[in-house]
Design a protein around this motif. Structure first.
Motif, PDB file in Angstrom:
ATOM      1  N   LEU A 190       0.853  -1.177   0.000  1.00  0.00           N
ATOM      2  CA  LEU A 190       0.000   0.000   0.000  1.00  0.00           C
ATOM      3  C   LEU A 190       0.891   1.230   0.000  1.00  0.00           C
ATOM      4  CD1 LEU A 190      -2.634   1.548   0.235  1.00  0.00           C
ATOM      5  CD2 LEU A 190      -2.735   0.935   2.663  1.00  0.00           C
ATOM      6  N   ASP A 191       0.837   1.991  -1.081  1.00  0.00           N
ATOM      7  CA  ASP A 191       1.718   3.155  -1.258  1.00  0.00           C
ATOM      8  C   ASP A 191       3.172   2.798  -0.977  1.00  0.00           C
ATOM      9  OD1 ASP A 191      -0.265   4.844  -2.116  1.00  0.00           O
ATOM     10  OD2 ASP A 191      -0.709   5.629  -0.127  1.00  0.00           O
ATOM     11  N   GLY A 192       3.583   1.620  -1.433  1.00  0.00           N
ATOM     12  CA  GLY A 192       4.981   1.204  -1.349  1.00  0.00           C
ATOM     13  C   GLY A 192       5.357   0.427  -0.112  1.00  0.00           C
ATOM     14  N   ASP A 193       4.473   0.345   0.895  1.00  0.00           N
ATOM     15  CA  ASP A 193       4.784  -0.387   2.121  1.00  0.00           C
ATOM     16  C   ASP A 193       4.054  -1.731   2.156  1.00  0.00           C
ATOM     17  OD1 ASP A 193       6.439   1.576   3.237  1.00  0.00           O
ATOM     18  OD2 ASP A 193       4.706   2.682   4.006  1.00  0.00           O
ATOM     19  N   ILE A 194       4.697  -2.748   2.699  1.00  0.00           N
ATOM     20  CA  ILE A 194       4.070  -4.061   2.850  1.00  0.00           C
ATOM     21  C   ILE A 194       3.080  -3.985   4.003  1.00  0.00           C
ATOM     22  CG2 ILE A 194       4.452  -6.489   3.395  1.00  0.00           C
ATOM     23  CD1 ILE A 194       7.245  -6.203   2.140  1.00  0.00           C
ATOM     24  N   VAL A 195       1.800  -4.286   3.721  1.00  0.00           N
ATOM     25  CA  VAL A 195       0.760  -4.164   4.744  1.00  0.00           C
ATOM     26  C   VAL A 195       0.083  -5.485   5.070  1.00  0.00           C
ATOM     27  CG1 VAL A 195       0.285  -1.729   4.279  1.00  0.00           C
ATOM     28  CG2 VAL A 195      -0.938  -3.489   2.973  1.00  0.00           C
ATOM     29  N   SER A 196       0.228  -6.488   4.185  1.00  0.00           N
ATOM     30  CA  SER A 196      -0.390  -7.784   4.434  1.00  0.00           C
ATOM     31  C   SER A 196       0.473  -8.889   3.858  1.00  0.00           C
ATOM     32  CB  SER A 196      -1.790  -7.869   3.805  1.00  0.00           C
ATOM     33  OG  SER A 196      -2.656  -6.894   4.352  1.00  0.00           O
ATOM     34  N   VAL A 197       0.525 -10.010   4.581  1.00  0.00           N
ATOM     35  CA  VAL A 197       1.268 -11.186   4.121  1.00  0.00           C
ATOM     36  C   VAL A 197       0.407 -12.413   4.385  1.00  0.00           C
ATOM     37  CG1 VAL A 197       3.380 -12.549   4.374  1.00  0.00           C
ATOM     38  CG2 VAL A 197       3.464 -10.069   4.707  1.00  0.00           C
ATOM     39  N   GLY A 198       0.306 -13.297   3.412  1.00  0.00           N
ATOM     40  CA  GLY A 198      -0.501 -14.501   3.592  1.00  0.00           C
ATOM     41  C   GLY A 198      -0.255 -15.516   2.503  1.00  0.00           C
ATOM     42  N   GLU A 199      -1.217 -16.450   2.349  1.00  0.00           N
ATOM     43  CA  GLU A 199      -1.055 -17.535   1.384  1.00  0.00           C
ATOM     44  C   GLU A 199      -2.042 -17.452   0.230  1.00  0.00           C
ATOM     45  OE1 GLU A 199      -1.310 -21.168   3.527  1.00  0.00           O
ATOM     46  OE2 GLU A 199       0.529 -20.825   4.691  1.00  0.00           O
ATOM     47  N   SER A 200      -3.119 -16.675   0.381  1.00  0.00           N
ATOM     48  CA  SER A 200      -4.178 -16.617  -0.629  1.00  0.00           C
ATOM     49  C   SER A 200      -4.141 -15.298  -1.396  1.00  0.00           C
ATOM     50  CB  SER A 200      -5.546 -16.774   0.045  1.00  0.00           C
ATOM     51  OG  SER A 200      -6.587 -16.384  -0.814  1.00  0.00           O
ATOM     52  N   VAL A 201      -4.089 -15.385  -2.728  1.00  0.00           N
ATOM     53  CA  VAL A 201      -4.116 -14.173  -3.548  1.00  0.00           C
ATOM     54  C   VAL A 201      -5.427 -13.416  -3.349  1.00  0.00           C
ATOM     55  CG1 VAL A 201      -4.125 -13.287  -5.917  1.00  0.00           C
ATOM     56  CG2 VAL A 201      -2.565 -15.131  -5.297  1.00  0.00           C
ATOM     57  N   ASP A 202      -6.547 -14.145  -3.395  1.00  0.00           N
ATOM     58  CA  ASP A 202      -7.851 -13.486  -3.241  1.00  0.00           C
ATOM     59  C   ASP A 202      -8.004 -12.878  -1.852  1.00  0.00           C
ATOM     60  OD1 ASP A 202      -8.512 -14.208  -5.811  1.00  0.00           O
ATOM     61  OD2 ASP A 202      -9.594 -16.018  -5.214  1.00  0.00           O
ATOM     62  N   GLY A 203      -7.572 -13.628  -0.827  1.00  0.00           N
ATOM     63  CA  GLY A 203      -7.709 -13.139   0.544  1.00  0.00           C
ATOM     64  C   GLY A 203      -6.865 -11.908   0.802  1.00  0.00           C
TER      65      GLY A 203
END
Length: 546
Positions: free
Chosen positions: A467-480
């Motif tokens: 989000l605006d260059g910063d990592i805001v979410s990490v997970g396993e599902s592209v849709d999620g």
């Protein structure tokens, strides 16, 4: 210590070996990048910049250090890619200035070259950060100057470069917290030290085996047009001479062709000598077409002679260029069939293929600026790692080049939409910047390496949202992760009746993309959702909220 010097030939070998060692270790340097997204990594960008420098160096016939340094500077500038490549090109630009008119490289000359190189590199970056390759270059320069003043010779100074370079690299994590969190040293500094290790190898008589030279391939949307304003006065050989040699002498042997081509190379360039079916096809650029024909007559009869004056052709082209010069033109960096099509539909005159995974060189951007043939050229880099190269390309142009420092594709599209052909350049620039800075942009991709960022542990293969260059979410599902990202973007916007635009990438099924939007529409009935095929590689989605 006695005064020792490095000859131009040895300096040339030092540059070539430094480039080869960098090429050999570029993957290791790439792996030091803190940000885990797939992009034009530091080692790759620096290596391609060095290979461009080497390509220019290999054309130097002089034995003077100054000529080698000038060639390295020109080649690196033309081929510079990414922020690390541009900084490297500026280091060599300082080298060239310090070594002007120098035949050999002594201790004082090397100290001056490193000092001017570091100074030029710092000036090229608007907001220099310590803990980067800038720090490494500066600390090496300071140590070499001190050792030079104490009487060290040039060979000893090479040792000082490496010793201080290692010490400088070791403290980069202390100067840049993001490096410490990821547990790595600065990748650009490591790349620079790798080049300098190549210098030391030549001094010590060591060689690098099995290194293939990699010459970067440039690609722009205007490859079929090789002429520009600057090209028209730079033709070294004026006459393009083409013909056949027929009825070859009875004593003719194919070995004579190689000798003929060597003679052509001494008086011209672009020589082609092709033998087939009892005749020889000749093509040569020279200033003496009569001599070309005389040499050919020694092998047989000449036929179908065509001699064209390339300078006259260029005068006509120049006249047509001036006649057809536009008031303005837009240039955008883009990757993906759909995205490039959107830019074209919005009136962008030229697309530079590249961006995230292949940062275009300064030379590619500069050539495209020339080829759009406009008095005012707006350039949208659309990637934070391309902005610096675009600014350097603008400095090489005699056009009025306006760099719009867009850091991603969504900012670029928003900026292009805001362009008003009726406004003067300055007003347009302000209007465009206001537009793209007002949007919220995000993207979804995957991690290419294990790292830690802002307290989050990330493993290779994880799906990550930016989000605006910063990592805001990490997970396993592209849709999620995509849905989570858009929730955060709408929340940041603070308005439920916003417009959300999604471009899905080449590896995303259209049905999945539509299902994602349908789910979001139920949650945000007041928002307008626009979905479109982008075709971008490596990134599942580019998203904007406005």
């Amino acid at each position: 210590m006695s005064e020792l010097t490095i000859s131009g030939a040895m300096f040339r070998d030092m540059m070539v070996t430094g480039a080869a060692l960098l090429e050999k270790n570029k993957s290791t340097i790439d792996a030091l990048n803190v940000f885990p997204v797939p992009d034009g990594d530091t080692g790759t960008n620096m290596s391609m910049t060095m290979q461009s420098a080497v390509k220019e160096i290999k054309n130097v016939e002089s034995g003077a250090v100054s000529d080698v340094a000038n060639a390295a500077s020109l080649g690196a500038l033309k081929g510079a890619r990414g922020n690390s490549g541009v900084i490297l090109s500026q280091l060599f630009r300082g080298f060239a200035r310090a070594l002007k008119d120098e035949e050999e490289l002594g201790a004082k000359q090397l100290a001056a070259a490193l000092a001017m190189g570091s100074e030029a590199a710092y000036k090229a970056v608007m907001k220099p950060k310590e803990g980067t390759m800038l720090t490494v270059a500066r600390m090496i320069s300071e140590a070499v100057t001190e050792a030079c003043n104490a009487g060290a010779n040039v060979y000893k100074l090479i040792d000082v470069m490496l010793e201080k370079g290692e010490a400088a690299l070791a403290i980069t994590p202390d100067l840049l917290p993001v490096l410490k969190e990821a547990g790595v040293i600065d990748s650009g500094g490591k790349g620079l030290l790798t080049i300098y290790r190549g210098f030391k190898m030549v001094i010590d008589g060591e060689e690098i085996d099995d290194i293939d030279e990699v010459v970067p391939k440039e690609q722009t949307a205007l490859e079929d047009d090789n002429f520009s304003f600057e090209d028209t006065d730079s033709i070294k050989f004026a006459y393009c001479t083409e013909f056949f040699i027929t009825h070859l002498n009875e004593s003719f042997q194919e070995a004579e062709l190689e000798k003929l081509q060597e003679k052509f190379a001494r008086i011209g360039d672009s020589a082609v000598v092709a033998y087939d079916a009892g005749m020889i096809k000749i093509h040569v650029h020279s200033n003496a077409p009569g001599k070309i024909l005389q040499l050919a007559l020694r092998l047989g009869e000449v036929d179908r002679v065509k001699i064209e004056n390339m300078r006259e052709q260029n005068r006509e082209i120049l006249e047509n260029l001036k006649k057809n010069e536009k008031e303005y033109a837009l240039v955008a960096v883009s990757a993906g069939e759909g995205l490039s099509g959107v830019f074209t539909d919005l009136g962008v005159n030229a697309i530079i293929e590249g961006g995230q995974t292949m940062n275009p060189s300064i030379d590619t951007i500069a050539k495209t600026i020339r080829k759009v043939n406009a008095r005012n050229v707006y350039v949208f880099p659309n990637n934070s790692n391309v902005v610096l190269a675009a600014k350097q390309a603008a400095e090489l142009s005699d056009r009025n080049v306006i760099i719009i420092p867009t850091h991603d594709i969504m900012q670029g599209i928003s900026g292009v939409l805001a362009f008003n052909p009726e406004l003067p350049p300055k007003e347009n620039e302000e209007r465009i910047k206001d537009a793209y800075q007002s949007i919220i942009s995000g993207s979804v991709t995957y991690a290419v390496r294990n790292t830690s960022f802002n307290g989050t542990k990330i493993e290779a293969g994880d799906i990550i949202a930016l989000l605006d260059g910063d990592i805001v979410s990490v997970g396993e599902s592209v849709d999620g992760i995509s849905e989570e990202l858009i929730h955060k973007m709408i929340e940041r916007k603070g308005e439920k009746d916003c417009i959300v635009t999604l471009f899905y990438g080449e590896n995303v099924d259209e049905g999945n993309a539509k299902a994602l939007v349908e789910s979001l529409e139920k949650q945000y009935p007041d928002a307008e959702f626009i979905i479109q095929y982008g075709g971008q590689p490596l990134y599942y989605y580019y998203v904007s909220v406005e």
